[in-house]
Design a protein around this motif. Sequence first.
Motif, mmCIF file in Angstrom:
data_model
loop_
_atom_site.group_PDB
_atom_site.id
_atom_site.type_symbol
_atom_site.label_atom_id
_atom_site.label_comp_id
_atom_site.label_asym_id
_atom_site.label_seq_id
_atom_site.Cartn_x
_atom_site.Cartn_y
_atom_site.Cartn_z
ATOM 1 N N HIS A 160 40.943 26.193 33.175
ATOM 2 C CA HIS A 160 41.639 25.712 31.981
ATOM 3 C C HIS A 160 43.157 25.826 32.144
ATOM 4 N N LEU A 161 43.635 26.895 32.751
ATOM 5 C CA LEU A 161 45.069 27.046 32.989
ATOM 6 C C LEU A 161 45.586 25.979 33.943
ATOM 7 N N LYS A 162 44.780 25.618 34.972
ATOM 8 C CA LYS A 162 45.177 24.550 35.891
ATOM 9 C C LYS A 162 45.323 23.229 35.142
ATOM 10 N N VAL A 163 44.377 22.957 34.246
ATOM 11 C CA VAL A 163 44.444 21.716 33.462
ATOM 12 C C VAL A 163 45.678 21.723 32.567
ATOM 13 N N LEU A 164 45.921 22.839 31.863
ATOM 14 C CA LEU A 164 47.108 22.939 31.008
ATOM 15 C C LEU A 164 48.381 22.732 31.820
ATOM 16 N N ARG A 165 48.442 23.361 32.977
ATOM 17 C CA ARG A 165 49.625 23.238 33.830
ATOM 18 C C ARG A 165 49.815 21.791 34.281
ATOM 19 N N SER A 166 48.730 21.086 34.609
ATOM 20 C CA SER A 166 48.845 19.696 35.060
ATOM 21 C C SER A 166 49.257 18.750 33.934
ATOM 22 N N LEU A 167 48.937 19.104 32.685
ATOM 23 C CA LEU A 167 49.282 18.247 31.539
ATOM 24 C C LEU A 167 50.681 18.510 30.990
ATOM 25 N N THR A 168 51.315 19.588 31.439
ATOM 26 C CA THR A 168 52.616 19.995 30.915
ATOM 27 C C THR A 168 53.705 19.679 31.927
ATOM 28 N N PRO A 169 54.822 19.046 31.493
ATOM 29 C CA PRO A 169 55.927 18.792 32.432
ATOM 30 C C PRO A 169 56.395 20.100 33.084
ATOM 31 N N CYS A 170 56.747 20.017 34.352
ATOM 32 C CA CYS A 170 57.025 21.219 35.146
ATOM 33 C C CYS A 170 58.189 22.045 34.622
ATOM 34 N N PHE A 171 59.171 21.438 33.958
ATOM 35 C CA PHE A 171 60.326 22.214 33.516
ATOM 36 C C PHE A 171 60.021 23.118 32.333
ATOM 37 N N TYR A 172 58.847 22.999 31.731
ATOM 38 C CA TYR A 172 58.451 23.911 30.654
ATOM 39 C C TYR A 172 57.878 25.210 31.216
ATOM 40 N N ILE A 173 57.401 25.167 32.436
ATOM 41 C CA ILE A 173 56.735 26.333 33.014
ATOM 42 C C ILE A 173 57.639 26.899 34.102
ATOM 43 N N LYS A 174 58.190 28.082 33.826
ATOM 44 C CA LYS A 174 59.165 28.686 34.734
ATOM 45 C C LYS A 174 58.504 29.363 35.933
ATOM 46 N N ARG A 175 57.373 30.018 35.719
ATOM 47 C CA ARG A 175 56.666 30.734 36.781
ATOM 48 C C ARG A 175 55.193 30.347 36.714
ATOM 49 N N GLY A 176 54.426 30.797 37.694
ATOM 50 C CA GLY A 176 53.020 30.419 37.756
ATOM 51 C C GLY A 176 52.068 31.367 37.064
ATOM 52 N N ASP A 177 52.578 32.465 36.494
ATOM 53 C CA ASP A 177 51.665 33.413 35.868
ATOM 54 C C ASP A 177 51.100 32.854 34.564
ATOM 55 N N GLN A 178 50.013 33.427 34.116
ATOM 56 C CA GLN A 178 49.296 32.912 32.941
ATOM 57 C C GLN A 178 50.168 32.890 31.695
ATOM 58 N N ALA A 179 50.941 33.947 31.456
ATOM 59 C CA ALA A 179 51.781 34.011 30.261
ATOM 60 C C ALA A 179 52.829 32.901 30.269
ATOM 61 N N SER A 180 53.434 32.621 31.430
ATOM 62 C CA SER A 180 54.433 31.550 31.527
ATOM 63 C C SER A 180 53.817 30.180 31.284
ATOM 64 N N VAL A 181 52.618 29.970 31.825
ATOM 65 C CA VAL A 181 51.938 28.687 31.624
ATOM 66 C C VAL A 181 51.644 28.486 30.142
ATOM 67 N N ILE A 182 51.086 29.487 29.506
ATOM 68 C CA ILE A 182 50.743 29.373 28.074
ATOM 69 C C ILE A 182 52.007 29.224 27.232
ATOM 70 N N GLY A 183 53.052 29.989 27.541
ATOM 71 C CA GLY A 183 54.315 29.868 26.808
ATOM 72 C C GLY A 183 54.924 28.486 26.958
ATOM 73 N N GLY A 184 54.899 27.932 28.172
ATOM 74 C CA GLY A 184 55.424 26.586 28.401
ATOM 75 C C GLY A 184 54.635 25.529 27.651
ATOM 76 N N VAL A 185 53.328 25.674 27.631
ATOM 77 C CA VAL A 185 52.472 24.729 26.900
ATOM 78 C C VAL A 185 52.785 24.790 25.406
ATOM 79 N N ILE A 186 52.998 25.983 24.890
ATOM 80 C CA ILE A 186 53.332 26.131 23.462
ATOM 81 C C ILE A 186 54.637 25.402 23.152
ATOM 82 N N GLU A 187 55.669 25.588 23.986
ATOM 83 C CA GLU A 187 56.946 24.904 23.765
ATOM 84 C C GLU A 187 56.776 23.388 23.826
#
Length: 192
Positions: A17-44
């Motif tokens: 699920h995190l891989k899918v979220l990361r693929s659907l979110t533009p890369c500049f929203y996600i600063k690092r690859g850890d789970q918290a960064s991915v979820i935080g970027g998706v929220i923004e």
Amino acid sequence: MSHIAVERNRRRQMNEHLKVLRSLTPCFYIKRGDQASVIGGVIEFIKELQQVLQALESKKQRKSLSPNPSPSTPRPLPLPAKPNHSPIGFETVGDVGACCNSSLADVEARIAGSNVVLKIVCGRIPGQILKIIAVLEKFSFEVLHVNISSMEDTVLYSFIIKIGLECQLSLEELAVEVQQSFFSEPVFLNEI
């Protein structure tokens, strides 16, 4: 099924699920690859999409309430007669933000730590981002980050700006100055 197998399956699903979220979110929203960064970027990203959606709904509602001009007749831009008298609705948002709205754009300025977050929702206007940046530089703001999201003919500009030492503008004045840039002449690359 043992507890270890259940936990392994849960982790596998979470990673998928995190891989899918990361693929659907533009890369500049996600600063690092850890789970918290991915979820935080998706929220923004979702928050910005919600703002674009609200702007589109508001624009749709305004269009349905106003008479439609013929496609061959260009609509004149409402130019302010004086700086103090413009077709702009202004609103203070607590002590940390200000909004300035008009038929051309909605501008919001908010304090975020030691910086200002400036968000503008407007229609696509060629050269408009150059005019906004020129206004920011004129008043000693330094652009740290710009994000541009668009959907059909609506654009959301999100700026993170640093306040310069020489800057004397309040948030309200900043919002009004940026809003006024929508009523000025277009800026082209060869003029800069």
